[in-house]
Motif scaffolding. Structure first.
Motif, short mmCIF file in Angstrom:
data_model
loop_
_atom_site.label_atom_id
_atom_site.label_comp_id
_atom_site.label_asym_id
_atom_site.label_seq_id
_atom_site.Cartn_x
_atom_site.Cartn_y
_atom_site.Cartn_z
N THR A 224 0.89 -1.27 -0.06
CA THR A 224 0.08 0.10 -0.09
C THR A 224 0.80 1.20 0.09
OG1 THR A 224 -1.99 -1.20 1.09
CG2 THR A 224 -1.86 1.02 1.45
N ILE A 225 0.56 2.17 -0.94
CA ILE A 225 1.59 3.21 -1.22
C ILE A 225 0.50 4.47 -1.19
CG2 ILE A 225 3.18 2.11 -2.24
CD1 ILE A 225 2.29 3.15 -4.97
N ALA A 226 1.14 5.51 -0.92
CA ALA A 226 0.17 6.79 -1.21
C ALA A 226 -0.20 6.88 -2.61
CB ALA A 226 1.17 8.08 -0.85
N ARG A 227 -1.24 7.30 -2.91
CA ARG A 227 -1.90 7.46 -4.35
C ARG A 227 -0.82 7.98 -5.27
NH1 ARG A 227 -6.26 5.59 -5.98
NH2 ARG A 227 -7.19 6.50 -8.05
N PRO A 228 -0.48 7.40 -6.38
CA PRO A 228 0.52 7.75 -7.20
C PRO A 228 -0.02 8.87 -8.42
CG PRO A 228 -0.34 5.60 -7.87
CD PRO A 228 -0.99 5.86 -6.49
N ASP A 229 0.88 9.55 -8.89
CA ASP A 229 0.56 10.32 -9.86
C ASP A 229 1.35 10.01 -11.15
OD1 ASP A 229 -0.63 12.39 -8.53
OD2 ASP A 229 1.26 12.68 -7.54
N ASP A 230 0.87 10.43 -12.44
CA ASP A 230 1.39 10.09 -13.43
C ASP A 230 2.05 11.37 -14.38
OD1 ASP A 230 2.52 9.32 -16.08
OD2 ASP A 230 0.81 8.14 -16.72
N ARG B 8 -8.37 5.56 -12.58
CA ARG B 8 -8.40 4.33 -11.99
C ARG B 8 -7.15 4.08 -11.06
NH1 ARG B 8 -9.55 0.93 -15.61
NH2 ARG B 8 -11.71 2.06 -16.20
N GLN B 9 -6.13 4.64 -11.31
CA GLN B 9 -4.76 4.26 -10.55
C GLN B 9 -4.36 5.52 -10.05
OE1 GLN B 9 -2.13 1.91 -12.88
NE2 GLN B 9 -3.56 -0.02 -12.71
N PHE B 10 -4.34 6.63 -10.88
CA PHE B 10 -3.52 7.91 -10.54
C PHE B 10 -4.55 9.11 -10.15
CE2 PHE B 10 -1.05 5.65 -13.62
CZ PHE B 10 0.29 5.39 -13.00
N ALA B 11 -3.88 10.07 -8.99
CA ALA B 11 -4.70 11.02 -8.66
C ALA B 11 -4.55 12.25 -9.55
CB ALA B 11 -4.18 11.46 -7.33
N ARG B 12 -3.40 12.34 -10.24
CA ARG B 12 -2.98 13.50 -11.10
C ARG B 12 -2.16 13.00 -12.30
NH1 ARG B 12 -0.48 16.73 -6.11
NH2 ARG B 12 0.83 15.14 -5.93
N ALA B 13 -2.34 13.77 -13.02
CA ALA B 13 -1.22 13.40 -14.33
C ALA B 13 -0.81 14.72 -15.24
CB ALA B 13 -1.93 12.40 -15.43
N ILE B 14 0.34 14.76 -15.51
CA ILE B 14 0.89 15.79 -16.42
C ILE B 14 0.20 15.39 -17.88
CG2 ILE B 14 2.97 16.62 -17.61
CD1 ILE B 14 2.88 18.01 -15.14
N GLU C 79 7.02 3.43 -3.71
CA GLU C 79 6.21 4.69 -3.30
C GLU C 79 6.99 6.10 -3.50
OE1 GLU C 79 5.33 5.48 0.94
OE2 GLU C 79 3.35 5.73 0.48
N ALA C 80 8.17 5.94 -3.47
CA ALA C 80 8.86 7.23 -3.47
C ALA C 80 8.88 7.62 -5.05
CB ALA C 80 10.51 7.07 -2.93
N PHE C 81 9.19 6.59 -5.60
CA PHE C 81 9.20 6.85 -7.21
C PHE C 81 7.77 7.22 -7.97
CE2 PHE C 81 8.53 4.91 -11.49
CZ PHE C 81 9.82 5.58 -12.36
N VAL D 259 1.79 15.86 -1.64
CA VAL D 259 1.50 14.26 -1.73
C VAL D 259 -0.09 14.00 -1.61
CG1 VAL D 259 2.08 12.01 -0.77
CG2 VAL D 259 3.94 13.88 -0.70
N ASN D 260 -0.32 13.05 -2.43
CA ASN D 260 -2.11 12.72 -2.59
C ASN D 260 -2.32 12.26 -1.18
OD1 ASN D 260 -2.40 13.57 -5.13
ND2 ASN D 260 -1.32 11.59 -5.77
N GLN D 261 -3.54 12.48 -0.71
CA GLN D 261 -4.18 12.05 0.55
C GLN D 261 -4.33 10.48 0.58
OE1 GLN D 261 -5.10 13.82 3.67
NE2 GLN D 261 -3.86 15.41 2.57
N GLY D 262 -5.00 9.96 -0.33
CA GLY D 262 -5.37 8.55 -0.55
C GLY D 262 -3.91 7.61 -0.70
N THR D 263 -4.65 6.28 -0.71
CA THR D 263 -3.71 5.24 -0.99
C THR D 263 -3.93 4.26 -2.25
OG1 THR D 263 -4.73 3.79 0.42
CG2 THR D 263 -3.15 5.32 1.50
#
Ligand code: DOR
Ligand code: ZN
Length: 364
Positions: free
Chosen positions: A20-26, A46-52, A309-311, A324-328
Motif C-alpha cells: 500500500t502506497i500513497a496514491r501515485p501520479d503520472d 483508476r490508478q492515478f490522482a493527477r497526471a501531467i 512509493e518514492a518513485f 503528496v496525495n491523501q489517498g492510497t
C-alpha cells in the motif's frame, strides 16, 4: 505466456504480497482528445490522482486559452465516466514553439492551471511538426521567463538530425542541446522526459541544479530485443525507442535507487490498432490501463518494491512543488491477465504486453 521479462523467476524476488502506497501520479501522459478521451482518462483515473497532460494534440496546445479548453474537455470526460472531479486532477502543459512569448509563460504561471511547458524538437515524434526548430536561437525569451517564474521545461530529449543513429539520439541531445541549455539557464527547472539511456541517467544524476527525469514502465521492463521477438512487434515501438539491455539496467537502478530526481511518467500513448499494425506504424505504447502493475513488476524483479512509493508518489510532487496525495493505492501479488484489445469509441487499442500475465494487480 511468452518468455518475457515477466517470467515467474523475476516476479518472486521479494517476500511482500501486498503493498500500500500513497496514491501515485503520472508525470507524463497522453490523453488525446475527441471520442477516445473518455476511455483513456478513465483508465488513468483508476490508478492515478493527477497526471501531467501532454499537449501534442493534432492542433497542439500552444496557449493558456487552449489549455483551459482542453482541461474542460477532460473534466467533462471524467463526469461522463461518473468520476468525481476531485478524484483526478489534470495538470496541463503548453506546447513550446519557436513563437511562444514570455507573456504567454507569465500568463500560464498566473493561471495556476499550467504546470509545465513541453519541448518537442520539430519532427521528433507524434504531432511534433509545430515543435521547436532551434531552442536557444528561437526560445530565449520564453525560457528566460520560465526560469524567472519557476515553470518547468519538460523535454523530449532527442535530436532529429537524420545523420544521427536512431539509438544515439538521446545521448547526442545531451551534448548538443541539454548542456548548452542548462549553461544558459542554470536555474530553469528541467524534466528529462522518458529517459532511455545510461548516458541520460548519468547526466541527470550528476547535474547541478533543478533537473529530474521521468521513466516509463516499458523502458524499465524491456530492451530493444522486445521489438523483434519472433518478428516485428509494433506494440513495443515508442519514441525514444527501446535501447540495449545495459541501458535498461541503468534505468532500473535509477528508478529503484532512492534518488529523488527520478519519478514515474508512463508516456502512455494510445494509437488505434490499425495505425500501430501498419506499414508505417505510429510510435507509442498504451500502458494507462495497467501502469502500476507494470511498474510493480519491474521493481519486484530487483527486490526493490520498498522504493516504489518514492518513485510513484513522492518524488514527483516534491519536484513540482505539489502536495503528496491523501489517498492510497494497494497492489496485491496475484495473476493479472492483460486484455488482448480495448474497444475505444469507434476503434480499439492494444495495450502493451496484451494477453500476457503479470504477477501484480491493483486492488479495486
Ligand atoms: O512513443 C511516443 N508516443 N513517444 C512520444 O514522444 C509521443 C507519443 C505519442 O504522442 O504518441
Ligand atoms: Zn510522451
Amino acid at each position: 505466456m511468452q518468455n518475457t521479462l515477466m517470467d515467474n523467476k523475476l516476479l518472486n524476488n521479494s517476500g511482500t504480497d501486498m503493498l500500500t502506497i500513497a496514491r501515485p501520479d503520472d508525470w507524463h501522459l497522453h490523453l488525446r482528445d475527441g471520442a477516445v478521451l473518455e476511455s483513456v482518462v478513465a483508465d488513468t483515473a483508476r490508478q492515478f490522482a493527477r497526471a501531467i497532460i501532454m499537449p501534442n494534440l493534432k492542433a497542439p496546445v500552444v496557449s493558456v486559452d487552449l489549455a483551459q479548453a482542453y482541461h474542460d474537455r477532460i473534466c467533462r470526460a471524467l463526469t461522463a465516466n461518473g468520476i468525481q472531479k476531485s478524484a483526478f486532477t489534470p495538470l496541463m502543459t503548453l506546447y513550446l514553439t519557436d513563437n511562444t512569448t514570455a507573456a504567454e509563460i507569465i500568463k500560464a504561471k498566473a493561471s495556476g492551471l499550467v504546470h509545465g511547458v513541453k519541448l518537442y524538437p520539430a519532427g521528433a515524434t507524434t504531432n511534433s511538426d509545430a515543435g521547436v526548430t532551434n531552442l536557444l536561437k528561437h526560445c530565449g525569451p520564453a525560457l528566460e521567463a520560465m526560469q524567472e517564474v519557476g515553470m518547468p521545461l519538460l523535454v523530449h530529449g532527442e535530436v532529429t538530425d537524420p545523420d544521427i543513429d536512431l539509438f544515439d539520439r538521446e545521448a547526442v541531445f545531451i551534448d548538443r542541446v541539454m548542456i548548452p541549455l542548462r549553461r544558459a539557464f542554470p536555474d530553469l527547472k528541467v524534466v528529462f522526459e522518458h529517459l532511455t539511456t545510461r548516458e541520460g541517467v548519468d547526466y541527470v544524476t550528476q547535474a547541478q541544479g533543478p533537473v529530474a527525469a521521468t521513466i516509463t514502465a516499458h523502458h524499465l521492463l524491456y530492451n530493444r530485443n522486445a521489438l523483434f521477438q519472433g518478428g516485428i512487434r509494433p506494440h513495443w515501438y515508442c519514441l525514444p525507442v527501446l535501447k540495449r539491455e545495459q541501458h535498461r539496467q541503468a534505468l532500473v537502478e535509477a528508478a529503484t535507487g532512492g534518488s529523488g530526481r527520478f519519478f514515474l511518467g508512463t508516456d502512455s500513448a494510445p494509437h488505434p490498432k490499425g495505425l500501430k499494425e501498419h506499414a508505417c506504424g505510429c510510435a507509442g505504447c498504451y500502458t494507462a490501463l495497467h501502469a502500476m502493475e507494470l511498474y510493480a513488476t519491474a521493481f519486484d524483479s530487483v527486490g526493490k518494491l520498498d522504493q516504489l512509493e518514492a518513485f510513484a508518489s513522492l518524488n514527483g510532487p516534491a519536484f513540482y512543488g505539489l502536495p503528496v496525495n491523501q489517498g492510497t493505492l494497494t497492489l496485491q501479488r496475484q495473476a493479472y491477465v492483460i486484455p488482448a484489445e480495448l474497444p475505444m469509441a469507434d476503434t480499439s487499442v492494444v495495450p502493451l504486453a496484451a494477453g500476457e500475465t503479470l504477477g501484480w494487480a491493483v486492488r479495486a
